[in-house]
Scaffold this motif. Structure first.
Motif: not given
Length: 288
Positions: A182-197
């Motif tokens: 729903q928001d970019e902050e969350s998606v970039y946080a998960d990219l940084k944490a390695g939860r998404i590729d």
């Protein structure tokens, strides 16, 4: 959207989440009517807006495209829309209620005059909103820490923000490996944490973001045509959506955009935010 916090092609469904940010920018000294103060002559005398004397914008935080901050509205589209409000002697009010998912529906339902947030011209949107003449072009990109391209997403955990036009195609292609945020902050946080590729986003917004909030090893690679995602076949053109029931307003905005392109304003705004000004000449209108 591609959008869509960056490219934009946002959802046509609306959220009703609370969180109104009322940004009151007095263009040409403000005023209680469409003509504003006595020393301001609007470019178009008879346009009708949701609230007389005001230009109501549905938007959300999507730097560098739209940046609502306290009592100001900046970003590429933020500055452009501010200039449009000045041309029409209108007070600018910006609502971020409901986020990206509420933008198109706010325009459709008459709660806002225009939407903002890197919305692309698409055949589907043509049926529900008046699409302004193109502002500029905005390529989509694959953002990852593994140098992934648009042909290397199968079997990877991929994400996007709600409303992006390619979301349905990615969902069909990647299935459960594709997730919508729903928001970019969350998606970039998960990219940084390695939860998404990887995530799919506006190239301009991703590159801008990494200037101030870099992710180690992250790459931004423009998409190439992919049979699984028809929306990757062409570069999108960003527009400002308005109501199909207010054609005169939409045409007035088109003329304002043309003027701001011809006098160099669009070029200056793009350069200010580190965007190649050549994208400000998107050519004849097209739809994805």
């Amino acid at each position: 959207m591609s959008r869509i916090p960056r490219n934009l092609v946002r959802a046509l469904s609306a959220g009703t989440a609370a969180g109104l940010v009322a940004l009151s920018l007095a263009a040409c000294g403000g005023g209680s009517s469409a003509t504003g103060s006595s020393d301001c002559t609007p470019a178009h005398q008879d346009i009708k807006t949701v609230t007389e004397g005001e230009l109501t914008v549905a938007s959300y935080d999507f730097a560098p495209i739209t940046v609502p901050q306290g009592d100001s509205f900046t970003g590429i589209e933020g500055e452009l829309i501010t200039e449009i409000a000045k041309l029409e002697c209108l007070k600018l009010n910006v609502s971020t209620s409901g986020g990206a998912g509420a933008v198109i529906s706010s325009v459709q339902s008459g709660r806002a005059d225009i939407g903002s947030g890197n919305w692309l011209r698409t055949k589907a949107r043509m049926k529900v909103v008046y699409m302004s003449t193109p502002l500029w072009s905005d390529p989509n990109a694959i953002v990852s820490t593994k140098g992934l391209t648009s042909d290397q997403l199968q079997g990877k955990k991929v994400a996007s923000v709600a409303g992006n036009l390619y979301n349905d195609s990615l969902q069909k292609w990647l299935g459960d490996d594709f997730k919508i945020y729903q928001d970019e902050e969350s998606v970039y946080a998960d990219l940084k944490a390695g939860r998404i590729d990887a995530l799919v986003a506006s190239a301009a917004s991703a590159n801008y973001r990494f200037k101030s909030a870099p992710i180690e090893g992250a790459t931004v690679i423009n998409v190439t045509p992919n049979a699984n995602v028809p929306e990757f076949a062409a570069v999108g053109q960003v527009m400002l959506p308005s109501s199909l029931n207010n054609d005169a307003f939409g045409k007035a905005i088109d003329e304002d955009i043309k003027k701001l392109r011809e006098n160099g304003t669009i070029k200056k705004i793009l350069e200010k935010y580190g965007i190649d000004p050549s994208v400000g000449e998107p050519g004849a209108p097209t739809e994805l």
